[in-house]
Design an enzyme around this catalytic site. Sequence first.
Site, PDB file in Angstrom:
ATOM      1  CB  SER A   1      -0.930  -0.009   1.213  1.00  0.00           C
ATOM      2  OG  SER A   1      -0.250  -0.429   2.356  1.00  0.00           O
TER       3      SER A   1
ATOM      4  CG  HIS B   1      -2.774  -0.657  -3.401  1.00  0.00           C
ATOM      5  ND1 HIS B   1      -3.095   0.622  -3.027  1.00  0.00           N
ATOM      6  CD2 HIS B   1      -2.922  -1.412  -2.279  1.00  0.00           C
ATOM      7  CE1 HIS B   1      -3.422   0.636  -1.755  1.00  0.00           C
ATOM      8  NE2 HIS B   1      -3.327  -0.580  -1.278  1.00  0.00           N
TER       9      HIS B   1
HETATM   10  N1  CAA Z   1     -16.983 -10.130   0.446  1.00  0.00           N
HETATM   11  C1  CAA Z   1     -18.099 -10.150  -0.309  1.00  0.00           C
HETATM   12  N2  CAA Z   1     -19.113  -9.285  -0.131  1.00  0.00           N
HETATM   13  C2  CAA Z   1     -19.000  -8.390   0.878  1.00  0.00           C
HETATM   14  C3  CAA Z   1     -17.856  -8.323   1.698  1.00  0.00           C
HETATM   15  C4  CAA Z   1     -16.829  -9.249   1.453  1.00  0.00           C
HETATM   16  N3  CAA Z   1     -15.700  -9.256   2.177  1.00  0.00           N
HETATM   17  N4  CAA Z   1     -18.022  -7.309   2.593  1.00  0.00           N
HETATM   18  C5  CAA Z   1     -19.216  -6.769   2.344  1.00  0.00           C
HETATM   19  N5  CAA Z   1     -19.801  -7.412   1.299  1.00  0.00           N
HETATM   20  C6  CAA Z   1     -21.076  -7.078   0.667  1.00  0.00           C
HETATM   21  C7  CAA Z   1     -22.257  -7.401   1.555  1.00  0.00           C
HETATM   22  O1  CAA Z   1     -22.660  -8.737   1.414  1.00  0.00           O
HETATM   23  C8  CAA Z   1     -23.309  -6.423   1.019  1.00  0.00           C
HETATM   24  O2  CAA Z   1     -23.833  -6.933  -0.186  1.00  0.00           O
HETATM   25  P1  CAA Z   1     -25.333  -6.553  -0.662  1.00  0.00           P
HETATM   26  O3  CAA Z   1     -25.431  -5.053  -0.647  1.00  0.00           O
HETATM   27  O4  CAA Z   1     -25.404  -7.132  -2.028  1.00  0.00           O
HETATM   28  O5  CAA Z   1     -26.214  -7.192   0.354  1.00  0.00           O
HETATM   29  C9  CAA Z   1     -22.460  -5.198   0.646  1.00  0.00           C
HETATM   30  O6  CAA Z   1     -21.126  -5.664   0.474  1.00  0.00           O
HETATM   31  C10 CAA Z   1     -22.479  -4.153   1.738  1.00  0.00           C
HETATM   32  O7  CAA Z   1     -22.062  -4.746   2.954  1.00  0.00           O
HETATM   33  P2  CAA Z   1     -22.847  -4.627   4.350  1.00  0.00           P
HETATM   34  O8  CAA Z   1     -24.312  -4.480   4.084  1.00  0.00           O
HETATM   35  O9  CAA Z   1     -22.372  -5.721   5.226  1.00  0.00           O
HETATM   36  O10 CAA Z   1     -22.271  -3.339   5.042  1.00  0.00           O
HETATM   37  P3  CAA Z   1     -22.107  -1.858   4.535  1.00  0.00           P
HETATM   38  O11 CAA Z   1     -23.218  -1.419   3.656  1.00  0.00           O
HETATM   39  O12 CAA Z   1     -21.791  -1.140   5.765  1.00  0.00           O
HETATM   40  O13 CAA Z   1     -20.793  -1.915   3.595  1.00  0.00           O
HETATM   41  C11 CAA Z   1     -18.490  -1.772   3.243  1.00  0.00           C
HETATM   42  C12 CAA Z   1     -19.598  -2.432   4.036  1.00  0.00           C
HETATM   43  C13 CAA Z   1     -18.582  -2.144   1.776  1.00  0.00           C
HETATM   44  C14 CAA Z   1     -17.175  -2.279   3.826  1.00  0.00           C
HETATM   45  C15 CAA Z   1     -18.638  -0.195   3.395  1.00  0.00           C
HETATM   46  O14 CAA Z   1     -18.752   0.146   4.754  1.00  0.00           O
HETATM   47  C16 CAA Z   1     -17.487   0.567   2.792  1.00  0.00           C
HETATM   48  O15 CAA Z   1     -17.432   0.785   1.587  1.00  0.00           O
HETATM   49  N6  CAA Z   1     -16.563   1.028   3.655  1.00  0.00           N
HETATM   50  C17 CAA Z   1     -15.364   1.744   3.218  1.00  0.00           C
HETATM   51  C18 CAA Z   1     -14.343   0.774   2.728  1.00  0.00           C
HETATM   52  C19 CAA Z   1     -13.089   1.440   2.259  1.00  0.00           C
HETATM   53  O16 CAA Z   1     -12.929   2.656   2.278  1.00  0.00           O
HETATM   54  N7  CAA Z   1     -12.144   0.637   1.811  1.00  0.00           N
HETATM   55  C20 CAA Z   1     -10.852   1.102   1.359  1.00  0.00           C
HETATM   56  C21 CAA Z   1      -9.894   1.034   2.499  1.00  0.00           C
HETATM   57  S1  CAA Z   1      -8.328   1.628   1.992  1.00  0.00           S
HETATM   58  C22 CAA Z   1      -7.561   0.294   1.371  1.00  0.00           C
HETATM   59  O17 CAA Z   1      -8.040  -0.811   1.365  1.00  0.00           O
HETATM   60  C23 CAA Z   1      -6.209   0.556   0.842  1.00  0.00           C
HETATM   61  C24 CAA Z   1      -5.090   0.346   1.784  1.00  0.00           C
HETATM   62  O18 CAA Z   1      -4.003   0.094   1.282  1.00  0.00           O
HETATM   63  C25 CAA Z   1      -5.179   0.526   3.227  1.00  0.00           C
END
Ligand code: CAA
Length: 291
Positions: A119, A140
Amino acid sequence: MDIQKVGVVGAGQMGNGIAHVFALAGYQVLLNDVNGDSLNKAVATISKNLDRQVRSAKITEGDKIAALSRISTTMSLPDLGQSDLVIEAATEKEAVKNAIFETLKPHLLPHTILSSNTSSISITRLASRTDRPEKFMGFHFMNPVPVMQLVELIRGIATDVATYDTLHSVVKRLGKIAASAEDFPAFIVNRILMPMINEAVYTLYEGVGNVQSIDQSLKLGANHPMGPLELADFIGLDTCLAIMNVLHDGLADTKYRPCPLLTKYVEAGWLGRKTQRGFYDYRGEIPIPTR
Ligand code: CAA
């Protein structure tokens, strides 16, 4: 180049997500970890996450079974030498990554492309330690990998056009979108995201808000899906601190200094969700703010 066999090094939260999306897209995946338990846990996690996608009709039960049948595991890193593409997703420590590429070196096919899901660490520097800097790239993925659309593609100074084009078509086959970033500390996503998270920790440290008010402000006031402290716990506070240190050291600007409170949480071993405690305590039914 036609990629069919993909080796993934590291079965943690990024490695298992990467194995998941490659297997679903039809690639043969060989997942490696030094720890056999982590490999078993990764396959269980992939199966559980595929179930979520079946439940929301994104894939069929048949797609799930086919994807799982394309994933094999090994504790022996040299087994990945026969892959067309290796994706390193081990811990965010440069010495560990260098050792992985060093171990793989004598076993690689001449055409194997090497990539790192780092990252923030310099792709040019990682590539320079291998026997094929022209076939080395930053690849990434974002967490959770099956959900997030973006993949950052980072060329080192020596990366050739054929390697870039190959990984660009792989991203398309995964059904994701690529963004190209130059090889400077933390690339694009983390260059912008981590200072925001670090600033949220300063806001907490200086008492401007508490965990709940800070997260609520960004969720409801800026439409972020997660508040910055909740997101930090989700990414891992050790990873957040490591990225801030890369920005601070690599750009030599005090505006990137990691917040002492972030350091304190990491020193306590409160690394976020993966250790059940970070800015929130996850040991009960619902997450409780720790401040
Ligand atoms: N695998 C498959 N599906 C998944 C999943 C996984 N690991 N996690 C969540 N989902 C799916 C759920 O099943 C759900 O599907 P449906 O809408 O079809 O039912 C959908 O994603 C949304 O999940 P939830 O309803 O459980 O929860 P939510 O609406 O709160 O979403 C989230 C969860 C997608 C994580 C959302 O909170 C989000 O987008 N958060 C921000 C994530 C982010 O910013 N990520 C980047 C981080 S930075 C990085 O990764 C880079 C680095 O180098 C550090």
